[in-house]
Motif scaffolding. Sequence first.
Motif, PDB file in Angstrom:
ATOM      1  N   ASP A 392      25.293   4.272  23.511  1.00 45.52           N
ATOM      2  CA  ASP A 392      25.474   3.433  22.314  1.00 45.52           C
ATOM      3  C   ASP A 392      24.126   3.106  21.675  1.00 45.52           C
ATOM      4  O   ASP A 392      23.984   3.127  20.456  1.00 45.52           O
ATOM      5  N   GLN A 393      23.127   2.843  22.511  1.00 45.18           N
ATOM      6  CA  GLN A 393      21.788   2.560  21.965  1.00 45.18           C
ATOM      7  C   GLN A 393      21.219   3.785  21.287  1.00 45.18           C
ATOM      8  O   GLN A 393      20.603   3.715  20.232  1.00 45.18           O
ATOM      9  N   LEU A 394      21.443   4.912  21.918  1.00 45.20           N
ATOM     10  CA  LEU A 394      20.924   6.160  21.391  1.00 45.20           C
ATOM     11  C   LEU A 394      21.580   6.464  20.040  1.00 45.20           C
ATOM     12  O   LEU A 394      20.928   6.868  19.088  1.00 45.20           O
ATOM     13  N   GLU A 395      22.886   6.228  19.980  1.00 46.52           N
ATOM     14  CA  GLU A 395      23.616   6.472  18.741  1.00 46.52           C
ATOM     15  C   GLU A 395      23.045   5.595  17.620  1.00 46.52           C
ATOM     16  O   GLU A 395      22.783   6.074  16.521  1.00 46.52           O
ATOM     17  N   LYS A 396      22.829   4.340  17.947  1.00 41.88           N
ATOM     18  CA  LYS A 396      22.304   3.408  16.955  1.00 41.88           C
ATOM     19  C   LYS A 396      20.955   3.896  16.446  1.00 41.88           C
ATOM     20  O   LYS A 396      20.673   3.884  15.249  1.00 41.88           O
ATOM     21  N   TYR A 397      20.160   4.334  17.367  1.00 44.58           N
ATOM     22  CA  TYR A 397      18.816   4.798  17.022  1.00 44.58           C
ATOM     23  C   TYR A 397      18.875   6.025  16.119  1.00 44.58           C
ATOM     24  O   TYR A 397      18.206   6.099  15.088  1.00 44.58           O
ATOM     25  N   VAL A 398      19.718   6.981  16.501  1.00 39.90           N
ATOM     26  CA  VAL A 398      19.805   8.221  15.711  1.00 39.90           C
ATOM     27  C   VAL A 398      20.356   7.926  14.310  1.00 39.90           C
ATOM     28  O   VAL A 398      19.861   8.461  13.310  1.00 39.90           O
ATOM     29  N   VAL A 399      21.360   7.050  14.245  1.00 43.52           N
ATOM     30  CA  VAL A 399      21.918   6.688  12.933  1.00 43.52           C
ATOM     31  C   VAL A 399      20.821   6.077  12.059  1.00 43.52           C
ATOM     32  O   VAL A 399      20.682   6.416  10.878  1.00 43.52           O
ATOM     33  N   GLU A 400      20.014   5.214  12.647  1.00 47.70           N
ATOM     34  CA  GLU A 400      18.918   4.590  11.904  1.00 47.70           C
ATOM     35  C   GLU A 400      17.964   5.638  11.344  1.00 47.70           C
ATOM     36  O   GLU A 400      17.561   5.572  10.188  1.00 47.70           O
ATOM     37  N   VAL A 401      17.612   6.588  12.199  1.00 48.05           N
ATOM     38  CA  VAL A 401      16.673   7.619  11.756  1.00 48.05           C
ATOM     39  C   VAL A 401      17.299   8.454  10.641  1.00 48.05           C
ATOM     40  O   VAL A 401      16.656   8.780   9.646  1.00 48.05           O
ATOM     41  N   ILE A 402      18.586   8.776  10.797  1.00 44.91           N
ATOM     42  CA  ILE A 402      19.273   9.572   9.775  1.00 44.91           C
ATOM     43  C   ILE A 402      19.272   8.833   8.445  1.00 44.91           C
ATOM     44  O   ILE A 402      18.957   9.409   7.390  1.00 44.91           O
ATOM     45  N   GLU A 403      19.580   7.542   8.502  1.00 48.27           N
ATOM     46  CA  GLU A 403      19.651   6.797   7.243  1.00 48.27           C
ATOM     47  C   GLU A 403      18.296   6.686   6.567  1.00 48.27           C
ATOM     48  O   GLU A 403      18.187   6.808   5.348  1.00 48.27           O
ATOM     49  N   LYS A 404      17.287   6.494   7.373  1.00 44.31           N
ATOM     50  CA  LYS A 404      15.937   6.431   6.813  1.00 44.31           C
ATOM     51  C   LYS A 404      15.567   7.778   6.187  1.00 44.31           C
ATOM     52  O   LYS A 404      15.019   7.856   5.099  1.00 44.31           O
ATOM     53  N   ARG A 405      15.903   8.846   6.899  1.00 44.31           N
ATOM     54  CA  ARG A 405      15.612  10.185   6.435  1.00 44.31           C
ATOM     55  C   ARG A 405      16.299  10.454   5.089  1.00 44.31           C
ATOM     56  O   ARG A 405      15.734  11.061   4.190  1.00 44.31           O
ATOM     57  N   ARG A 406      17.535   9.983   4.954  1.00 40.01           N
ATOM     58  CA  ARG A 406      18.269  10.211   3.703  1.00 40.01           C
ATOM     59  C   ARG A 406      17.683   9.397   2.569  1.00 40.01           C
ATOM     60  O   ARG A 406      17.656   9.838   1.420  1.00 40.01           O
ATOM     61  N   GLU A 407      17.177   8.201   2.894  1.00 38.40           N
ATOM     62  CA  GLU A 407      16.540   7.379   1.870  1.00 38.40           C
ATOM     63  C   GLU A 407      15.347   8.086   1.245  1.00 38.40           C
ATOM     64  O   GLU A 407      15.200   8.109   0.039  1.00 38.40           O
ATOM     65  N   ILE A 408      14.500   8.638   2.136  1.00 35.44           N
ATOM     66  CA  ILE A 408      13.327   9.324   1.578  1.00 35.44           C
ATOM     67  C   ILE A 408      13.670  10.726   1.099  1.00 35.44           C
ATOM     68  O   ILE A 408      12.868  11.388   0.486  1.00 35.44           O
ATOM     69  N   GLY A 409      14.897  11.147   1.380  1.00 33.26           N
ATOM     70  CA  GLY A 409      15.368  12.404   0.808  1.00 33.26           C
ATOM     71  C   GLY A 409      14.702  13.639   1.376  1.00 33.26           C
ATOM     72  O   GLY A 409      14.369  14.562   0.644  1.00 33.26           O
ATOM     73  N   SER A 410      14.449  13.628   2.694  1.00 37.01           N
ATOM     74  CA  SER A 410      13.850  14.835   3.269  1.00 37.01           C
ATOM     75  C   SER A 410      14.803  15.455   4.259  1.00 37.01           C
ATOM     76  O   SER A 410      15.714  14.819   4.728  1.00 37.01           O
TER      77      SER A 410
END
Length: 410
Positions: A392-410
Amino acid sequence: MSDAWRIIEEELSKPSLFKSRESLMPEHLPDKLPHREEELRTLVSYFKHLVHDPGSISQRVLIIGGIGTGKTVLSKLFGKLFTRMARERGYNVSYAHVNCHRNRTLYNIIYDIARQTGIPLPSRGLSAKEMFDVLLSYLEELDQYIIVALDEFHYFASLSHSESVYFLARTYEAYEGSKRVNFIFIASDTSKLAFLDPATEGYLLRHIIKLEPYTSIQLYDILKYRASLAFFDGVYDDDVLKTIADYEGVDKGGSGNARHALEVLLLAGDLAEREGSKRISVEHVRRALSGLSREIVAISDFIKYSSLHELLLLLAIIRLLRRTGKREVRMGEVEEEYRGICEHYGEIPRKHTQLYEYVQSLARAGVIIAHPSGKGQRGRSTMISMHYGPLDQLEKYVVEVIEKRREIGS
Ligand SMILES: Nc1ncnc2c1ncn2[C@@H]1O[C@H](COP(=O)(O)OP(=O)(O)OP(=O)(O)O)[C@@H](O)[C@H]1O
Ligand SMILES: [Mg+2]
Protein backbone atom coordinates in the motif's frame (compact mmCIF):
# COMPACT_ATOMS: atom_id res chain seq x y z
CA MET A 1 17.63 30.04 -27.88
CA SER A 2 16.37 26.47 -28.00
CA ASP A 3 13.89 25.15 -25.47
CA ALA A 4 16.30 22.55 -24.21
CA TRP A 5 18.96 25.20 -23.69
CA ARG A 6 16.49 27.35 -21.78
CA ILE A 7 15.39 24.43 -19.57
CA ILE A 8 18.96 23.60 -18.66
CA GLU A 9 19.76 27.20 -17.93
CA GLU A 10 16.65 27.64 -15.80
CA GLU A 11 17.35 24.53 -13.80
CA LEU A 12 20.95 25.47 -13.20
CA SER A 13 20.15 28.99 -12.07
CA LYS A 14 17.54 27.85 -9.54
CA PRO A 15 18.82 28.62 -6.09
CA SER A 16 19.59 25.49 -4.08
CA LEU A 17 18.45 24.94 -0.51
CA PHE A 18 21.59 22.95 0.14
CA LYS A 19 24.85 24.50 1.19
CA SER A 20 26.39 21.03 1.31
CA ARG A 21 24.11 18.12 0.51
CA GLU A 22 26.97 15.66 1.08
CA SER A 23 27.07 16.45 4.77
CA LEU A 24 23.76 14.61 5.20
CA MET A 25 25.03 11.55 3.40
CA PRO A 26 25.94 8.45 5.41
CA GLU A 27 29.59 8.55 4.25
CA HIS A 28 30.13 12.01 5.67
CA LEU A 29 32.31 12.06 8.78
CA PRO A 30 31.21 15.01 10.93
CA ASP A 31 33.61 16.89 13.23
CA LYS A 32 31.56 16.36 16.33
CA LEU A 33 29.06 13.89 17.70
CA PRO A 34 26.51 15.41 20.03
CA HIS A 35 25.54 12.98 22.81
CA ARG A 36 28.42 10.65 22.17
CA GLU A 37 31.00 12.72 24.04
CA GLU A 38 31.13 10.40 27.03
CA GLU A 39 31.56 7.34 24.83
CA LEU A 40 34.34 9.09 22.93
CA ARG A 41 36.03 9.88 26.23
CA THR A 42 35.79 6.26 27.32
CA LEU A 43 37.22 5.09 24.02
CA VAL A 44 40.19 7.42 24.42
CA SER A 45 40.78 6.16 27.94
CA TYR A 46 41.00 2.59 26.65
CA PHE A 47 43.69 3.53 24.12
CA LYS A 48 45.72 5.91 26.25
CA HIS A 49 48.59 3.44 26.45
CA LEU A 50 49.37 4.22 22.80
CA VAL A 51 50.72 7.61 23.82
CA HIS A 52 51.85 6.78 27.35
CA ASP A 53 53.39 3.36 27.09
CA PRO A 54 53.04 2.13 23.52
CA GLY A 55 53.52 -1.58 22.97
CA SER A 56 52.70 -2.46 26.57
CA ILE A 57 49.32 -4.01 25.80
CA SER A 58 47.15 -4.95 22.86
CA GLN A 59 43.84 -3.35 23.65
CA ARG A 60 40.49 -4.59 22.39
CA VAL A 61 37.17 -2.90 22.91
CA LEU A 62 33.71 -3.93 21.84
CA ILE A 63 31.25 -1.28 20.71
CA ILE A 64 27.67 -2.46 20.57
CA GLY A 65 24.39 -0.72 19.81
CA GLY A 66 21.34 -0.93 17.56
CA ILE A 67 21.02 0.34 14.00
CA GLY A 68 21.92 3.99 13.53
CA THR A 69 23.15 4.54 17.07
CA GLY A 70 26.46 5.89 15.83
CA LYS A 71 28.78 2.90 16.24
CA THR A 72 30.57 3.34 12.92
CA VAL A 73 30.80 7.11 13.07
CA LEU A 74 32.04 7.07 16.68
CA SER A 75 34.82 4.64 15.86
CA LYS A 76 35.85 6.50 12.70
CA LEU A 77 35.91 9.90 14.32
CA PHE A 78 37.88 8.52 17.25
CA GLY A 79 40.33 6.91 14.82
CA LYS A 80 40.81 10.07 12.82
CA LEU A 81 41.35 12.40 15.76
CA PHE A 82 43.25 10.04 18.01
CA THR A 83 45.83 9.11 15.39
CA ARG A 84 46.32 12.76 14.48
CA MET A 85 46.94 13.66 18.10
CA ALA A 86 49.24 10.72 18.68
CA ARG A 87 51.29 11.70 15.64
CA GLU A 88 51.57 15.25 16.92
CA ARG A 89 53.15 13.76 20.01
CA GLY A 90 55.59 11.81 17.92
CA TYR A 91 53.90 8.39 17.97
CA ASN A 92 53.26 6.58 14.75
CA VAL A 93 49.70 5.32 15.25
CA SER A 94 47.31 4.58 12.40
CA TYR A 95 43.70 3.50 12.19
CA ALA A 96 42.12 1.00 9.81
CA HIS A 97 38.36 0.60 9.52
CA VAL A 98 37.46 -2.77 8.07
CA ASN A 99 33.91 -3.69 7.16
CA CYS A 100 33.49 -7.42 7.77
CA HIS A 101 30.38 -7.46 5.66
CA ARG A 102 32.52 -6.57 2.69
CA ASN A 103 35.61 -8.52 3.79
CA ARG A 104 34.34 -11.88 4.89
CA THR A 105 37.50 -13.92 5.23
CA LEU A 106 40.48 -13.59 7.49
CA TYR A 107 42.63 -13.20 4.40
CA ASN A 108 40.59 -10.28 3.07
CA ILE A 109 40.49 -8.60 6.44
CA ILE A 110 44.24 -8.71 6.88
CA TYR A 111 44.78 -7.59 3.31
CA ASP A 112 42.48 -4.63 3.87
CA ILE A 113 44.25 -3.63 7.09
CA ALA A 114 47.56 -3.62 5.23
CA ARG A 115 46.13 -1.62 2.34
CA GLN A 116 44.69 1.04 4.63
CA THR A 117 47.86 1.41 6.65
CA GLY A 118 50.05 1.55 3.57
CA ILE A 119 51.90 -1.67 4.29
CA PRO A 120 52.92 -3.47 1.08
CA LEU A 121 51.87 -7.11 1.36
CA PRO A 122 52.41 -9.62 -1.42
CA SER A 123 48.96 -10.26 -2.86
CA ARG A 124 49.52 -13.94 -3.48
CA GLY A 125 51.18 -17.00 -2.20
CA LEU A 126 50.77 -16.36 1.50
CA SER A 127 48.23 -17.74 3.89
CA ALA A 128 46.24 -15.35 6.05
CA LYS A 129 48.38 -16.14 9.03
CA GLU A 130 51.61 -15.64 7.14
CA MET A 131 50.30 -12.30 5.97
CA PHE A 132 49.60 -11.33 9.54
CA ASP A 133 53.19 -12.16 10.42
CA VAL A 134 54.48 -10.03 7.57
CA LEU A 135 52.23 -7.23 8.77
CA LEU A 136 53.63 -7.53 12.28
CA SER A 137 57.22 -7.40 11.12
CA TYR A 138 56.53 -4.32 9.02
CA LEU A 139 55.00 -2.63 12.03
CA GLU A 140 58.07 -3.50 14.03
CA GLU A 141 60.40 -2.22 11.35
CA LEU A 142 58.49 1.04 10.92
CA ASP A 143 57.93 1.41 14.65
CA GLN A 144 54.24 1.75 13.94
CA TYR A 145 51.10 0.96 15.97
CA ILE A 146 47.64 0.34 14.60
CA ILE A 147 44.08 0.42 15.81
CA VAL A 148 41.97 -1.94 13.75
CA ALA A 149 38.21 -1.47 13.84
CA LEU A 150 36.30 -4.54 12.69
CA ASP A 151 32.87 -3.20 11.83
CA GLU A 152 29.90 -5.58 11.48
CA PHE A 153 32.05 -8.06 13.31
CA HIS A 154 29.11 -10.41 13.91
CA TYR A 155 29.09 -11.17 10.16
CA PHE A 156 32.62 -12.39 10.30
CA ALA A 157 31.97 -14.27 13.52
CA SER A 158 28.93 -16.00 12.06
CA LEU A 159 30.47 -16.86 8.69
CA SER A 160 34.02 -17.78 9.46
CA HIS A 161 35.40 -20.81 11.14
CA SER A 162 35.74 -20.27 14.82
CA GLU A 163 39.44 -20.76 14.30
CA SER A 164 39.67 -17.53 12.26
CA VAL A 165 37.70 -15.62 14.82
CA TYR A 166 39.87 -17.03 17.54
CA PHE A 167 42.93 -16.07 15.56
CA LEU A 168 41.86 -12.49 15.14
CA ALA A 169 40.52 -12.08 18.60
CA ARG A 170 43.03 -13.94 20.70
CA THR A 171 46.22 -15.21 19.08
CA TYR A 172 47.93 -11.92 19.52
CA GLU A 173 47.52 -12.22 23.25
CA ALA A 174 50.41 -14.66 23.43
CA TYR A 175 52.62 -12.58 21.13
CA GLU A 176 56.01 -11.99 22.69
CA GLY A 177 57.19 -8.77 21.07
CA SER A 178 55.98 -5.23 21.43
CA LYS A 179 52.20 -5.25 21.03
CA ARG A 180 51.42 -3.12 18.03
CA VAL A 181 47.93 -4.14 17.03
CA ASN A 182 44.83 -2.99 18.90
CA PHE A 183 41.23 -3.85 18.13
CA ILE A 184 37.84 -2.24 18.20
CA PHE A 185 35.13 -4.81 17.53
CA ILE A 186 31.78 -3.41 16.42
CA ALA A 187 28.57 -5.45 16.54
CA SER A 188 24.88 -4.79 16.85
CA ASP A 189 24.44 -6.71 20.08
CA THR A 190 26.15 -9.29 22.20
CA SER A 191 23.55 -11.95 21.47
CA LYS A 192 24.91 -12.02 17.89
CA LEU A 193 28.24 -13.06 19.35
CA ALA A 194 26.85 -15.57 21.80
CA PHE A 195 27.93 -18.56 19.72
CA LEU A 196 31.59 -17.80 20.30
CA ASP A 197 33.41 -20.08 22.67
CA PRO A 198 33.34 -18.75 26.24
CA ALA A 199 37.04 -17.88 26.31
CA THR A 200 36.86 -15.79 23.15
CA GLU A 201 33.64 -14.24 24.31
CA GLY A 202 35.13 -13.38 27.66
CA TYR A 203 38.09 -11.90 25.86
CA LEU A 204 35.86 -9.76 23.68
CA LEU A 205 33.50 -8.66 26.37
CA ARG A 206 36.06 -7.18 28.70
CA HIS A 207 35.67 -3.57 27.62
CA ILE A 208 32.27 -2.80 26.25
CA ILE A 209 30.90 0.51 25.12
CA LYS A 210 27.17 0.27 24.67
CA LEU A 211 25.39 2.86 22.56
CA GLU A 212 21.77 3.35 23.53
CA PRO A 213 19.14 4.31 20.97
CA TYR A 214 18.78 8.09 20.77
CA THR A 215 15.96 9.94 22.51
CA SER A 216 14.06 12.63 20.65
CA ILE A 217 15.92 15.43 22.43
CA GLN A 218 19.23 13.89 21.45
CA LEU A 219 18.11 13.41 17.86
CA TYR A 220 16.99 17.01 17.77
CA ASP A 221 20.53 18.14 18.66
CA ILE A 222 22.05 15.81 16.09
CA LEU A 223 19.65 16.98 13.38
CA LYS A 224 20.25 20.59 14.28
CA TYR A 225 23.99 20.20 13.95
CA ARG A 226 23.86 18.27 10.68
CA ALA A 227 21.20 20.59 9.22
CA SER A 228 23.40 23.61 9.94
CA LEU A 229 26.12 22.02 7.81
CA ALA A 230 23.79 20.98 5.02
CA PHE A 231 21.33 23.82 4.46
CA PHE A 232 21.49 27.59 4.06
CA ASP A 233 20.10 29.67 6.91
CA GLY A 234 16.34 30.01 6.98
CA VAL A 235 15.71 26.85 4.96
CA TYR A 236 14.51 24.84 7.95
CA ASP A 237 13.10 25.64 11.37
CA ASP A 238 12.75 23.94 14.72
CA ASP A 239 9.36 22.48 13.88
CA VAL A 240 10.85 20.56 11.00
CA LEU A 241 13.63 19.10 13.12
CA LYS A 242 11.32 18.36 16.04
CA THR A 243 8.86 16.50 13.88
CA ILE A 244 11.61 14.14 12.75
CA ALA A 245 13.15 13.85 16.23
CA ASP A 246 9.78 13.00 17.78
CA TYR A 247 9.01 10.41 15.17
CA GLU A 248 12.31 8.63 15.60
CA GLY A 249 13.09 9.17 19.31
CA VAL A 250 13.14 5.99 21.37
CA ASP A 251 11.26 7.73 24.20
CA LYS A 252 8.45 8.53 21.76
CA GLY A 253 8.09 5.01 20.47
CA GLY A 254 10.61 5.29 17.63
CA SER A 255 13.76 3.23 17.17
CA GLY A 256 16.26 5.93 18.10
CA ASN A 257 18.01 5.56 14.75
CA ALA A 258 20.02 8.63 13.72
CA ARG A 259 20.59 7.30 10.21
CA HIS A 260 16.90 7.17 9.48
CA ALA A 261 16.38 10.62 11.00
CA LEU A 262 19.06 12.10 8.74
CA GLU A 263 17.65 10.30 5.69
CA VAL A 264 14.25 11.82 6.36
CA LEU A 265 15.77 15.27 6.63
CA LEU A 266 17.64 14.79 3.36
CA LEU A 267 14.54 13.56 1.57
CA ALA A 268 12.42 16.40 2.94
CA GLY A 269 15.07 18.81 1.62
CA ASP A 270 15.02 17.14 -1.78
CA LEU A 271 11.23 17.26 -1.94
CA ALA A 272 11.20 20.96 -1.04
CA GLU A 273 13.89 21.75 -3.58
CA ARG A 274 12.21 19.79 -6.35
CA GLU A 275 9.04 21.75 -5.73
CA GLY A 276 10.90 25.01 -5.99
CA SER A 277 9.97 25.85 -2.41
CA LYS A 278 12.31 28.14 -0.48
CA ARG A 279 11.84 26.36 2.81
CA ILE A 280 11.31 22.88 4.12
CA SER A 281 7.88 22.59 5.70
CA VAL A 282 6.52 20.10 8.21
CA GLU A 283 4.42 18.78 5.36
CA HIS A 284 7.58 17.93 3.41
CA VAL A 285 8.76 16.01 6.45
CA ARG A 286 5.47 14.14 6.68
CA ARG A 287 5.73 13.19 3.05
CA ALA A 288 9.32 12.12 3.49
CA LEU A 289 8.34 10.02 6.50
CA SER A 290 5.49 8.31 4.74
CA GLY A 291 7.54 7.68 1.64
CA LEU A 292 10.68 6.50 3.28
CA SER A 293 10.34 2.88 4.06
CA ARG A 294 13.66 1.18 3.34
CA GLU A 295 12.19 -0.59 0.32
CA ILE A 296 11.14 2.63 -1.24
CA VAL A 297 14.58 4.07 -0.76
CA ALA A 298 15.93 1.04 -2.57
CA ILE A 299 13.72 1.31 -5.64
CA SER A 300 13.34 5.08 -5.81
CA ASP A 301 16.52 5.35 -7.85
CA PHE A 302 15.02 3.16 -10.49
CA ILE A 303 11.72 5.01 -10.41
CA LYS A 304 13.48 8.32 -10.93
CA TYR A 305 14.70 7.19 -14.33
CA SER A 306 11.72 5.27 -15.61
CA SER A 307 9.21 6.47 -18.19
CA LEU A 308 5.59 7.27 -17.42
CA HIS A 309 4.28 4.07 -18.99
CA GLU A 310 6.82 1.98 -17.18
CA LEU A 311 5.47 3.45 -13.96
CA LEU A 312 1.87 2.83 -15.04
CA LEU A 313 2.76 -0.77 -15.65
CA LEU A 314 4.48 -1.01 -12.25
CA LEU A 315 1.36 0.44 -10.68
CA ALA A 316 -0.73 -2.21 -12.42
CA ILE A 317 1.50 -4.94 -10.98
CA ILE A 318 1.33 -3.51 -7.46
CA ARG A 319 -2.45 -3.08 -7.57
CA LEU A 320 -3.07 -6.54 -8.92
CA LEU A 321 -0.82 -8.19 -6.36
CA ARG A 322 -2.55 -6.23 -3.64
CA ARG A 323 -6.07 -6.94 -4.78
CA THR A 324 -5.65 -10.63 -5.45
CA GLY A 325 -3.39 -11.29 -2.48
CA LYS A 326 -1.53 -13.79 -4.67
CA ARG A 327 2.19 -14.38 -4.59
CA GLU A 328 2.50 -13.87 -8.33
CA VAL A 329 0.34 -12.68 -11.19
CA ARG A 330 0.23 -13.39 -14.92
CA MET A 331 1.43 -10.92 -17.53
CA GLY A 332 -1.99 -11.07 -19.25
CA GLU A 333 -3.81 -9.96 -16.12
CA VAL A 334 -1.25 -7.21 -15.56
CA GLU A 335 -1.85 -5.88 -19.07
CA GLU A 336 -5.56 -5.73 -18.45
CA GLU A 337 -5.05 -3.85 -15.21
CA TYR A 338 -2.64 -1.54 -16.99
CA ARG A 339 -5.19 -0.71 -19.70
CA GLY A 340 -7.69 0.20 -16.99
CA ILE A 341 -5.17 2.52 -15.39
CA CYS A 342 -4.36 4.13 -18.75
CA GLU A 343 -8.02 4.77 -19.29
CA HIS A 344 -8.26 6.43 -15.89
CA TYR A 345 -5.39 8.77 -16.70
CA GLY A 346 -6.46 9.31 -20.32
CA GLU A 347 -3.28 7.75 -21.65
CA ILE A 348 -3.06 5.62 -24.79
CA PRO A 349 -1.93 2.12 -23.74
CA ARG A 350 1.34 0.79 -25.16
CA LYS A 351 1.44 -2.44 -27.16
CA HIS A 352 2.32 -5.87 -25.78
CA THR A 353 5.89 -5.96 -27.10
CA GLN A 354 6.64 -2.63 -25.48
CA LEU A 355 5.09 -3.75 -22.18
CA TYR A 356 7.13 -6.90 -22.30
CA GLU A 357 10.24 -4.72 -22.65
CA TYR A 358 9.20 -2.76 -19.56
CA VAL A 359 8.74 -5.95 -17.59
CA GLN A 360 12.24 -7.03 -18.54
CA SER A 361 13.76 -3.74 -17.48
CA LEU A 362 11.85 -3.72 -14.17
CA ALA A 363 13.14 -7.21 -13.55
CA ARG A 364 16.71 -6.29 -14.45
CA ALA A 365 16.56 -3.45 -11.94
CA GLY A 366 15.42 -5.90 -9.31
CA VAL A 367 12.11 -4.12 -8.72
CA ILE A 368 10.07 -7.16 -9.78
CA ILE A 369 10.75 -10.80 -10.44
CA ALA A 370 9.59 -12.17 -13.79
CA HIS A 371 9.85 -15.71 -15.06
CA PRO A 372 8.08 -17.87 -17.63
CA SER A 373 5.24 -19.92 -16.19
CA GLY A 374 6.10 -23.56 -15.68
CA LYS A 375 4.50 -26.62 -17.17
CA GLY A 376 1.00 -27.54 -16.16
CA GLN A 377 -0.29 -24.02 -16.63
CA ARG A 378 -2.60 -23.25 -19.49
CA GLY A 379 -0.45 -21.67 -22.19
CA ARG A 380 2.89 -19.98 -21.62
CA SER A 381 2.91 -16.71 -19.82
CA THR A 382 5.24 -14.55 -17.81
CA MET A 383 4.66 -14.70 -14.08
CA ILE A 384 5.42 -11.56 -12.08
CA SER A 385 6.03 -11.12 -8.38
CA MET A 386 7.54 -8.57 -6.00
CA HIS A 387 9.52 -8.86 -2.79
CA TYR A 388 9.11 -5.26 -1.81
CA GLY A 389 6.45 -3.99 0.47
CA PRO A 390 4.30 -3.02 2.13
CA LEU A 391 2.43 -2.68 -1.14
CA ASP A 392 0.00 0.00 0.00
CA GLN A 393 2.87 2.38 0.77
CA LEU A 394 4.56 1.49 -2.45
CA GLU A 395 1.35 2.09 -4.39
CA LYS A 396 0.94 5.49 -2.79
CA TYR A 397 4.48 6.38 -3.66
CA VAL A 398 4.22 5.28 -7.28
CA VAL A 399 0.91 7.11 -7.74
CA GLU A 400 2.55 10.27 -6.39
CA VAL A 401 5.43 9.97 -8.81
CA ILE A 402 3.05 9.32 -11.71
CA GLU A 403 0.97 12.37 -10.89
CA LYS A 404 3.99 14.58 -10.57
CA ARG A 405 5.32 13.22 -13.85
CA ARG A 406 2.04 14.03 -15.60
CA GLU A 407 2.04 17.55 -14.19
CA ILE A 408 5.39 18.32 -15.73
CA GLY A 409 4.28 16.49 -18.84
CA SER A 410 7.24 14.19 -19.34
N1 LIG B 1 25.86 11.63 17.75
C1 LIG B 1 25.81 11.85 16.44
N2 LIG B 1 26.04 13.08 15.94
C2 LIG B 1 25.97 13.31 14.62
N3 LIG B 1 25.69 12.39 13.70
C3 LIG B 1 25.46 11.14 14.14
C4 LIG B 1 25.51 10.80 15.51
N4 LIG B 1 25.21 9.50 15.65
C5 LIG B 1 24.99 9.02 14.42
N5 LIG B 1 25.15 10.00 13.50
C6 LIG B 1 24.96 9.85 12.07
O1 LIG B 1 23.92 8.92 11.88
C7 LIG B 1 24.20 8.02 10.81
C8 LIG B 1 24.25 6.61 11.33
O2 LIG B 1 25.34 6.41 12.21
P1 LIG B 1 26.26 5.12 12.10
O3 LIG B 1 26.41 4.73 10.70
O4 LIG B 1 27.50 5.40 12.86
O5 LIG B 1 25.34 4.09 12.88
P2 LIG B 1 25.65 2.57 13.20
O6 LIG B 1 25.39 2.39 14.65
O7 LIG B 1 27.00 2.20 12.70
O8 LIG B 1 24.50 1.84 12.39
P3 LIG B 1 24.52 0.37 11.70
O9 LIG B 1 24.25 -0.61 12.80
O10 LIG B 1 23.38 0.42 10.75
O11 LIG B 1 25.85 0.19 11.06
C9 LIG B 1 25.52 8.49 10.23
O12 LIG B 1 25.24 9.36 9.14
C10 LIG B 1 26.15 9.27 11.35
O13 LIG B 1 27.00 10.27 10.86
MG1 LIG C 1 27.64 0.92 11.22
